[in-house]
Design an enzyme around this catalytic site. Sequence first.
Site, short mmCIF file in Angstrom:
data_model
loop_
_atom_site.label_atom_id
_atom_site.label_comp_id
_atom_site.label_asym_id
_atom_site.label_seq_id
_atom_site.Cartn_x
_atom_site.Cartn_y
_atom_site.Cartn_z
N SER A 68 0.79 -1.24 0.00
CA SER A 68 0.00 0.00 0.00
C SER A 68 0.82 1.28 0.00
CB SER A 68 -0.96 0.01 1.19
OG SER A 68 -1.98 -0.92 0.94
N TYR A 195 -4.39 -2.21 -9.79
CA TYR A 195 -4.23 -2.15 -8.33
C TYR A 195 -3.37 -3.33 -7.83
CZ TYR A 195 -5.28 -2.36 -3.38
OH TYR A 195 -5.15 -2.43 -2.01
N TYR A 247 -4.17 3.70 8.05
CA TYR A 247 -5.50 3.11 8.29
C TYR A 247 -6.05 3.56 9.64
CZ TYR A 247 -3.61 0.23 4.58
OH TYR A 247 -3.03 -0.20 3.43
N VAL A 265 1.33 -3.46 3.88
CA VAL A 265 1.21 -4.70 4.63
C VAL A 265 2.45 -5.60 4.45
CG1 VAL A 265 -0.03 -6.14 2.97
CG2 VAL A 265 -0.71 -6.18 5.37
N1 GLU Z 1 -2.52 -5.94 -1.34
C1 GLU Z 1 -3.11 -5.54 -0.09
C2 GLU Z 1 -4.60 -5.53 -0.23
O1 GLU Z 1 -5.10 -4.90 -1.11
C3 GLU Z 1 -2.57 -4.21 0.31
C4 GLU Z 1 -2.94 -3.85 1.70
C5 GLU Z 1 -1.86 -3.08 2.44
O2 GLU Z 1 -0.71 -3.01 2.06
O3 GLU Z 1 -2.20 -2.55 3.48
O4 GLU Z 1 -5.30 -6.16 0.53
#
Ligand code: GLU
Length: 317
Positions: A68, A195, A247, A265
């Site tokens: 992200s 994405y 977040y 993440v």
């Molecule tokens: N690929 C992860 C998702 O879309 C990214 C989430 C993240 O990095 O927080 O669930």
Amino acid sequence: MPDRDLPTILVNITQELDALPIEQRGPVADYIPALARVSPEHFGLAVVLADGSVHVAGDANVPFSIQSVSKVFMLTMALQKHGDDVWKRVGREPSGSAFNSIVQLETEHGIPRNPFINAGAIVVSDMVLNGGDPRSAIGDVLRFVRDLAGDETISIDNEVANSEAVTGFRNTALANYMKSFGNMGREVEGALKLYFHQCALSLTCRQLALAGRYLMLDGQHPTSGKAIVDVAVARRINALMLLCGHYDGSGEFAYRVGIPGKSGVGGGILAIVPGKASIAVWSPGLNARGNSLLGTKALEMLAEETGWSVFMPGAGL
Ligand code: GLU
């Protein structure tokens, strides 16, 4: 009296955190095999200063999945393409919800709270795609990040991208739900493909800190001096990182660290001290909110040692 020597500060932080046992490093993301098998023992830190000097410690040259953190680069591209029209389709408020939450979308009519939660990032990817071909948009994103970092070796990990797609039921649901409110383009598949590939960008801490330089430099490209975005836009991307970059842990990050940051993440965080430093840290173990446990700790220590803070801009190294 803080130690003002940056290389020593970085080495001290790395040694202190690297000594922590596995149980104190947090669990790594395990929703796809490529992330689940990353060792929680990695720790890397890179700082690029406004004078162009680069300082690294630990595993700063080991590539990891930026996940992200890519949302910062994608927002930048969407703002380049669409200007303030971006804000007709995505908000600018912290969500207070988990990264992949769907709940607010119903009462808020398919307009995600901000560009850094998954729903918002998928809308941003749709804007970058702009009805075009996903493969060429993926190429554009890769070229953009390579150019920002000044490093042609940066790549996308296709195993990660494919696993994201295979397990991406929730992201697909978010995209379809927003489509039902008219907030996605014709085909949601293309935006999701973009994405999933942006999440799979693989960078080292050194490359990530280099790629973030434009946000330290008022939006200017670090070598050509051209505007990647206007100074006002760079300032606002930094504001969004501070308020929405972690977040439902964004308030805690702002309180503890006090500089804009965006986590992923994969355990990476890009943090910006406007006018002073672009910082990347990586430690794959996560806290309960999905943000790097030791990465956050490292940035807290770094801010403390250097005096860097957006709330006391004159202070610090
Ligand atoms: N690929 C992860 C998702 O879309 C990214 C989430 C993240 O990095 O927080 O669930």
